[in-house]
Design a protein around this motif. Sequence first.
Motif, PDB file in Angstrom:
ATOM      1  N   GLY A  95      20.774  -5.584  21.316  1.00  0.00           N
ATOM      2  CA  GLY A  95      21.827  -4.932  22.080  1.00  0.00           C
ATOM      3  C   GLY A  95      22.157  -5.702  23.334  1.00  0.00           C
ATOM      4  N   VAL A  96      23.289  -5.352  23.929  1.00  0.00           N
ATOM      5  CA  VAL A  96      23.742  -5.988  25.170  1.00  0.00           C
ATOM      6  C   VAL A  96      24.239  -4.898  26.111  1.00  0.00           C
ATOM      7  CG1 VAL A  96      25.333  -7.622  26.236  1.00  0.00           C
ATOM      8  CG2 VAL A  96      24.421  -8.090  23.940  1.00  0.00           C
ATOM      9  N   GLN A  97      23.789  -4.964  27.350  1.00  0.00           N
ATOM     10  CA  GLN A  97      24.290  -4.041  28.361  1.00  0.00           C
ATOM     11  C   GLN A  97      25.077  -4.839  29.390  1.00  0.00           C
ATOM     12  OE1 GLN A  97      22.063  -0.607  30.068  1.00  0.00           O
ATOM     13  NE2 GLN A  97      22.155  -1.758  31.992  1.00  0.00           N
ATOM     14  N   GLU A 105      20.883  -8.977  27.724  1.00  0.00           N
ATOM     15  CA  GLU A 105      20.651  -8.975  26.284  1.00  0.00           C
ATOM     16  C   GLU A 105      19.190  -8.590  26.053  1.00  0.00           C
ATOM     17  OE1 GLU A 105      21.513 -12.950  25.120  1.00  0.00           O
ATOM     18  OE2 GLU A 105      23.688 -12.711  25.278  1.00  0.00           O
ATOM     19  N   TYR A 106      18.937  -7.799  25.013  1.00  0.00           N
ATOM     20  CA  TYR A 106      17.555  -7.368  24.798  1.00  0.00           C
ATOM     21  C   TYR A 106      17.195  -7.360  23.313  1.00  0.00           C
ATOM     22  CZ  TYR A 106      19.864  -2.830  24.036  1.00  0.00           C
ATOM     23  OH  TYR A 106      20.681  -1.817  23.594  1.00  0.00           O
ATOM     24  N   TRP A 107      15.903  -7.620  23.083  1.00  0.00           N
ATOM     25  CA  TRP A 107      15.300  -7.600  21.752  1.00  0.00           C
ATOM     26  C   TRP A 107      14.108  -6.652  21.785  1.00  0.00           C
ATOM     27  CZ3 TRP A 107      17.429 -11.582  24.198  1.00  0.00           C
ATOM     28  CH2 TRP A 107      18.258 -12.480  23.489  1.00  0.00           C
ATOM     29  N   HIS A 108      13.830  -5.992  20.676  1.00  0.00           N
ATOM     30  CA  HIS A 108      12.673  -5.095  20.601  1.00  0.00           C
ATOM     31  C   HIS A 108      11.892  -5.370  19.331  1.00  0.00           C
ATOM     32  CE1 HIS A 108      10.864  -0.914  19.730  1.00  0.00           C
ATOM     33  NE2 HIS A 108      10.050  -1.594  20.511  1.00  0.00           N
ATOM     34  N   VAL A 123       6.706  -5.584  21.823  1.00  0.00           N
ATOM     35  CA  VAL A 123       7.217  -6.603  22.734  1.00  0.00           C
ATOM     36  C   VAL A 123       8.709  -6.377  22.951  1.00  0.00           C
ATOM     37  CG1 VAL A 123       7.722  -9.064  23.042  1.00  0.00           C
ATOM     38  CG2 VAL A 123       5.501  -8.352  22.144  1.00  0.00           C
ATOM     39  N   VAL A 124       9.122  -6.473  24.201  1.00  0.00           N
ATOM     40  CA  VAL A 124      10.534  -6.409  24.565  1.00  0.00           C
ATOM     41  C   VAL A 124      10.897  -7.702  25.280  1.00  0.00           C
ATOM     42  CG1 VAL A 124      12.269  -5.284  26.028  1.00  0.00           C
ATOM     43  CG2 VAL A 124      10.641  -3.898  24.729  1.00  0.00           C
ATOM     44  N   LYS A 125      11.978  -8.325  24.836  1.00  0.00           N
ATOM     45  CA  LYS A 125      12.491  -9.539  25.477  1.00  0.00           C
ATOM     46  C   LYS A 125      13.852  -9.234  26.082  1.00  0.00           C
ATOM     47  CE  LYS A 125      14.387 -14.129  24.424  1.00  0.00           C
ATOM     48  NZ  LYS A 125      14.684 -15.114  23.353  1.00  0.00           N
ATOM     49  N   THR A 126      14.085  -9.719  27.299  1.00  0.00           N
ATOM     50  CA  THR A 126      15.390  -9.547  27.923  1.00  0.00           C
ATOM     51  C   THR A 126      15.866 -10.886  28.470  1.00  0.00           C
ATOM     52  OG1 THR A 126      14.428  -8.972  30.088  1.00  0.00           O
ATOM     53  CG2 THR A 126      14.935  -7.155  28.587  1.00  0.00           C
ATOM     54  N   VAL A 127      17.149 -11.112  28.385  1.00  0.00           N
ATOM     55  CA  VAL A 127      17.801 -12.258  29.017  1.00  0.00           C
ATOM     56  C   VAL A 127      18.849 -11.681  29.963  1.00  0.00           C
ATOM     57  CG1 VAL A 127      19.234 -14.298  28.691  1.00  0.00           C
ATOM     58  CG2 VAL A 127      17.402 -13.784  27.054  1.00  0.00           C
ATOM     59  N   PRO A 170      15.194  -0.045  24.515  1.00  0.00           N
ATOM     60  CA  PRO A 170      14.205  -1.033  24.983  1.00  0.00           C
ATOM     61  C   PRO A 170      14.411  -1.445  26.432  1.00  0.00           C
ATOM     62  CG  PRO A 170      15.005  -1.619  22.803  1.00  0.00           C
ATOM     63  CD  PRO A 170      15.870  -0.487  23.277  1.00  0.00           C
ATOM     64  N   LEU A 171      15.623  -1.229  26.955  1.00  0.00           N
ATOM     65  CA  LEU A 171      15.870  -1.562  28.360  1.00  0.00           C
ATOM     66  C   LEU A 171      14.996  -0.734  29.295  1.00  0.00           C
ATOM     67  CD1 LEU A 171      19.732  -2.097  28.660  1.00  0.00           C
ATOM     68  CD2 LEU A 171      17.911  -3.772  28.957  1.00  0.00           C
ATOM     69  N   PHE A 172      14.499   0.394  28.794  1.00  0.00           N
ATOM     70  CA  PHE A 172      13.594   1.216  29.614  1.00  0.00           C
ATOM     71  C   PHE A 172      12.361   0.419  30.016  1.00  0.00           C
ATOM     72  CE2 PHE A 172       9.810   3.975  29.661  1.00  0.00           C
ATOM     73  CZ  PHE A 172      10.102   4.748  30.774  1.00  0.00           C
ATOM     74  N   ILE A 173      11.803  -0.358  29.092  1.00  0.00           N
ATOM     75  CA  ILE A 173      10.621  -1.163  29.398  1.00  0.00           C
ATOM     76  C   ILE A 173      10.967  -2.232  30.424  1.00  0.00           C
ATOM     77  CG2 ILE A 173       8.902  -2.742  28.432  1.00  0.00           C
ATOM     78  CD1 ILE A 173       8.506   0.158  27.621  1.00  0.00           C
ATOM     79  N   HIS A 174      12.142  -2.830  30.286  1.00  0.00           N
ATOM     80  CA  HIS A 174      12.599  -3.834  31.258  1.00  0.00           C
ATOM     81  C   HIS A 174      12.735  -3.220  32.653  1.00  0.00           C
ATOM     82  CE1 HIS A 174      15.063  -7.019  33.034  1.00  0.00           C
ATOM     83  NE2 HIS A 174      15.946  -6.096  33.357  1.00  0.00           N
TER      84      HIS A 174
END
Length: 260
Positions: A95-97, A105-108, A123-127, A170-174
């Motif tokens: 997804g993208v916010q 951008e985020y991956w879960h 694992v959560v990845k954010t750019v 997943p943005l919650f973890i970020h």
Amino acid sequence: MVVVLVSTSFPIPSGVRFQKNGEAEVACALALLQDLVGQLGRRFLDVLVGDALYLQAPFVKEVERLGLVWAFTLKENQPELLREAERCTQQSPAGVQAESDREIEYWHLPEVAWPVADRQVGVVKTVRIERQRRVMVSEKDAHRTKGKTAMSQQSTNFYATNFELGSISPLFIHQLSRSRWRIDTEVFQTITTDCHLKHPAVHQTTALVILTMIRFLAYTLSLVFYQRQVRSHARRKCETFHEFAKRLAYWFVALSPNTS
């Protein structure tokens, strides 16, 4: 070592512990958490966040034994887990916010193998791409001119967690993991700069613990009073906490019998 509540409207220190001789930082943190859970229970502890130093199998195991959910930054100190997370997030993001000045951008990955701990973790990845306008100076024919240029700054972060997201983004973890920066910007900077925690007098062996505890207690009580009694009742723009603290200090000086 300090545990600070960061999910509230203002960060509140809830526990302080000094490292013993020969004691590592992670061991000190675990001892403090055990003391807090033993004395306060779980009512003030929901999700434990921390930097990559705490993403260690023994520490995670003990934290889960205390019944705590955790989210730690994932970096090179866990190379196998990081490589697997990088490999599994090469495809398009989940997804993208988009916001006015940034895009995330985020991956879960719900289950990633963590060989060192012999288990699976999420694992959560954010750019994060920050859009900024910076002042640039150009020179032509001995004349300098200033102008603003649009620039973008990109940063990538990985987070490991045992938190089961379910329908939560997943943005919650970020957002949760980045909230710990309030400890540095709002707590430690205030205590070290305005409360003079690094003053030479504090580092005398006999006074270290007592003076530090007094500073933490004074800071916490003043902060709670300012937020709950001063700021909440203000009818117009309220002075900052720093200004409020300075006014309190001046009042004490004015009331001192030794002042002329």
